[in-house]
Each structure stands twice: as structure tokens, then as C-alpha cells.
Design an enzyme around this catalytic site. Sequence first.
Site, short mmCIF file in Angstrom:
data_model
loop_
_atom_site.label_atom_id
_atom_site.label_comp_id
_atom_site.label_asym_id
_atom_site.label_seq_id
_atom_site.Cartn_x
_atom_site.Cartn_y
_atom_site.Cartn_z
N ASP A 10 6.40 94.39 -42.71
CA ASP A 10 6.51 93.14 -43.48
C ASP A 10 7.79 93.19 -44.31
OD1 ASP A 10 5.62 90.63 -44.68
OD2 ASP A 10 5.19 91.78 -46.48
N SER A 11 8.14 92.05 -44.88
CA SER A 11 9.32 92.00 -45.76
C SER A 11 9.10 92.83 -47.03
CB SER A 11 9.61 90.54 -46.16
OG SER A 11 8.51 90.03 -46.90
N TYR A 42 11.92 87.03 -47.40
CA TYR A 42 12.52 86.53 -46.15
C TYR A 42 12.41 85.00 -46.05
CZ TYR A 42 12.49 91.16 -43.73
OH TYR A 42 12.72 92.45 -43.32
N CYS A 73 3.82 89.71 -40.99
CA CYS A 73 4.61 88.77 -41.77
C CYS A 73 4.71 87.48 -40.96
CB CYS A 73 5.99 89.38 -41.99
SG CYS A 73 7.16 88.31 -42.83
N ASN A 74 4.18 86.39 -41.50
CA ASN A 74 4.23 85.13 -40.77
C ASN A 74 5.67 84.69 -40.55
OD1 ASN A 74 1.63 85.19 -42.43
ND2 ASN A 74 1.24 83.54 -41.00
N CYS A 184 0.82 83.18 -45.34
CA CYS A 184 1.81 84.23 -45.66
C CYS A 184 1.00 85.43 -46.09
CB CYS A 184 2.72 83.76 -46.80
SG CYS A 184 3.73 85.08 -47.53
N THR A 185 1.37 86.62 -45.59
CA THR A 185 0.53 87.79 -45.85
C THR A 185 0.58 88.26 -47.30
OG1 THR A 185 2.32 89.19 -45.02
CG2 THR A 185 0.57 88.60 -43.47
N HIS A 186 1.54 87.78 -48.07
CA HIS A 186 1.54 88.10 -49.50
C HIS A 186 0.40 87.37 -50.24
CE1 HIS A 186 5.60 89.74 -48.93
NE2 HIS A 186 5.59 90.16 -50.18
N1 DGL Z 1 4.80 88.20 -46.10
C1 DGL Z 1 5.61 87.24 -45.54
C2 DGL Z 1 4.94 86.21 -44.70
O1 DGL Z 1 3.86 86.45 -44.24
C3 DGL Z 1 7.01 87.02 -45.96
C4 DGL Z 1 7.24 86.50 -47.30
C5 DGL Z 1 8.70 86.51 -47.63
O2 DGL Z 1 9.32 87.57 -47.53
O3 DGL Z 1 9.18 85.44 -48.01
O4 DGL Z 1 5.47 85.15 -44.46
#
Ligand code: DGL
Length: 256
Positions: A10-11, A42, A73-74, A184-186
Site C-alpha cells: 500500500d502507499s 497516492y 490499495c484501491n 480506500c484501505t486507509h
Molecule cells: N490506501 C489507499 C487506497 O486504498 C491509498 C491512499 C492514498 O495514498 O491516497 O486508495
Amino acid sequence: MNDSPIGVYDSGFGGLSVWREIHRALPEESLIYLGDGKNCPYGSLAEDRIRELAVNAVRVLIDRGCKLIVVACNTATSAAISHLRATFPHIPFVGLEPAVKPACERTRTGVVGVVATERSLTGAKFLSTLARYGGGVRVVKAVGRGFVEAVESDAENAPETEAAVRAVVDPVIAEGADIIVLGCTHYPFLRDTIKRVVGDRGVEIIDSGEAVEKRVESLLAEYDMHASGEATPVFEFLTFADDAYRERLRRKAFGI
Ligand code: DGL
């Protein structure tokens, strides 16, 4: 049987929400987590740049002997998964997509909210998923402004994070959504704050963690790659940021 590790990328911290699901369901599997950290977020980077970062990260995981890679990471999935599959054809990949299909099947109001990064919401993959499953359902899209930054700085429960969540979630509910998809996984790390903001308005919050874990299980079965259960699993955390960040990844993974 294959005791090599599964790679999870992931980012930053977000993919740890997926890491936790995989570890919970498959405790015998060794896992290597790579949270970029240096180039996070990202979400608003150009697609080309995300592809470049993803190839770099995946190469590190492959060099470490990973048998399967989860792009947790989506945003990176949307920008890079086809490119990764073409670049590393010998590695099975699992990508992340907002859980639009179950949300569209379950909504009672006919309105679904999807909260994700700007890149994910405008990616071709998301738009084609919407076209496939979103018929008859109104999908309200919202960028989770400030969400990733809040998770990256361990500020999930800070008052300013709650204000940021309210600014995104309230308008989605006002549109009539009874389901909010965390794309988003965050964002699962903000679940408690989101729940607080939603209150008793009867809105379900869903993410893709469990579905991804199931996909990992089915690929392990398909390729006969499950860990033997004879070796002690190893959990490694890698980053392009610094040692302090790596330690934070480890602690967040285990919830300590
Ligand atoms: N965790 C990420 C996602 O699922 C990326 C978030 C990011 O870096 O902006 O999209």
C-alpha cells in the site's frame, strides 16, 4: 504447499486493514507488508507516477520471494494492476476495488455513497464497475479529503478528523444513502469516527477487507500454495520511509 510469504503493498498504513484480515483468517501464512510511506498519499498523483511506484514496490516484494501479492490499495489497483499483471506474469495478484456490487444489491433507499480517493473515483476500473452493477442505483461519490493524512498521522480520533469526516459523510447521507462504501484501505481505520458521525441515521458502512481475504484464500487453493503449517510464520514490515515509520507499521498491524 508453499511456505513463501504473501506480499501486501500500500502507499502507507491503509493496507494494514487488509493485512489484519489476511492474518486473522490465515495465521499460518508468512506476510511481508510494504507501506511506501515516502510517496504517500497516492490519491491525487498522476496515473503514470503511481504505476512507476507500484512496479518498484512489487519488485521489492518479488525479490523477497513473495508467492502472491495483494495490492492493498484501491488507488494503486486502479492505476496499476493491469500493468503489474503484464509486467510480472508469473505472480498472482489480488487488487482492491470499492465494494460497489454488494452495496448496490443491499441498498433499500436506492442510494449508495462511495468515499474514496480522487484517483480511484475517476479511474476507468471504477467507472466500469459502476456501469456493470450500478444500474437503478444512484451512486453518490465523495473524496475523503484529509482521511489518509489523519490515518498516517495516528489522528483517527482527533476532533479535526471528526470534522473532516463530517464534512464528507453528512452530504452523502443528506442525498439519501443508506450504505457508505469505504473505497480506500486507509478508511477502515476511521470506522469508529465515521460511525460516531453517522450516529443513529441507519447507514451501513462496508469495506472490501473480507472479500479480498476470501480472494486470497481461493487463489492459494487454486495454485496449491497454502503454507504447510510446519514452519513458524514470519511477519516483516518494509517501507521507503524511515525506521520509525517501519516500526509504526508493525505496531499498527498488531494494534499495539
Ligand atoms: N490506501 C489507499 C487506497 O486504498 C491509498 C491512499 C492514498 O495514498 O491516497 O486508495
